[in-house]
Design a protein around this motif. Structure first.
Motif, mmCIF file in Angstrom:
data_model
loop_
_atom_site.group_PDB
_atom_site.id
_atom_site.type_symbol
_atom_site.label_atom_id
_atom_site.label_comp_id
_atom_site.label_asym_id
_atom_site.label_seq_id
_atom_site.Cartn_x
_atom_site.Cartn_y
_atom_site.Cartn_z
ATOM 1 N N ILE A 14 -29.557 -71.029 74.660
ATOM 2 C CA ILE A 14 -30.387 -72.143 74.201
ATOM 3 C C ILE A 14 -30.759 -73.069 75.361
ATOM 4 N N SER A 15 -29.931 -73.129 76.388
ATOM 5 C CA SER A 15 -30.208 -73.993 77.550
ATOM 6 C C SER A 15 -31.485 -73.587 78.272
ATOM 7 N N LYS A 16 -31.890 -72.335 78.166
ATOM 8 C CA LYS A 16 -33.115 -71.870 78.831
ATOM 9 C C LYS A 16 -34.341 -72.605 78.295
ATOM 10 N N PHE A 17 -34.281 -73.050 77.049
ATOM 11 C CA PHE A 17 -35.412 -73.747 76.456
ATOM 12 C C PHE A 17 -35.558 -75.165 77.006
ATOM 13 N N SER A 18 -34.474 -75.744 77.506
ATOM 14 C CA SER A 18 -34.575 -77.084 78.082
ATOM 15 C C SER A 18 -34.943 -77.035 79.563
ATOM 16 N N ARG A 19 -34.953 -75.842 80.140
ATOM 17 C CA ARG A 19 -35.285 -75.697 81.559
ATOM 18 C C ARG A 19 -36.660 -75.070 81.762
ATOM 19 N N GLY A 20 -37.527 -75.160 80.783
ATOM 20 C CA GLY A 20 -38.886 -74.657 80.929
ATOM 21 C C GLY A 20 -39.025 -73.154 80.771
ATOM 22 N N GLY A 21 -38.038 -72.508 80.180
ATOM 23 C CA GLY A 21 -38.115 -71.060 80.020
ATOM 24 C C GLY A 21 -38.650 -70.617 78.674
ATOM 25 N N ALA A 22 -39.070 -71.550 77.869
ATOM 26 C CA ALA A 22 -39.497 -71.215 76.508
ATOM 27 C C ALA A 22 -40.728 -70.324 76.490
ATOM 28 N N SER A 23 -41.705 -70.568 77.373
ATOM 29 C CA SER A 23 -42.955 -69.805 77.302
ATOM 30 C C SER A 23 -42.724 -68.304 77.518
#
Length: 92
Positions: A14-23
């Motif tokens: 889930i931390s990947k989504f706070s580091r701009g990895g969502a796209s």
């Protein structure tokens, strides 16, 4: 809680989504690959496409209809003395 098995390449912390990895993860979903979001190293969320969600909802509806049909054919469930009693119960 039951075990959930998912392919390793679809797991994302889930931390990947706070580091701009969502796209990048949403791009996978757009390509038809569901994404498993991990929280504390456990599957917490699944991201699926709109089409997959619609398919899921349709499958859920079909299952409910099959279960209702099975119960009706096998005399399972509440029994009513008359159609009027059934209709009164449905309108409650």
């Amino acid at each position: 809680m039951s075990q959930i098995t998912v392919p390793l390449d679809t797991m994302v912390p889930i931390s990947k989504f706070s580091r701009g990895g969502a796209s990048a993860e949403f791009a996978k979903v757009a390509d038809g690959v569901p994404v498993t979001v991990l929280k504390n190293s456990e599957p917490a969320y699944f991201i699926i496409s709109v089409d997959d969600y619609r398919e899921f909802c349709e499958a859920e509806r079909r299952l409910a209809n099959l279960e209702a049909r099975y119960e009706a054919e096998h005399g399972i469930g509440e029994k009513f003395e008359s159609v009027e009693d059934l209709m009164a119960d449905l309108n409650d």
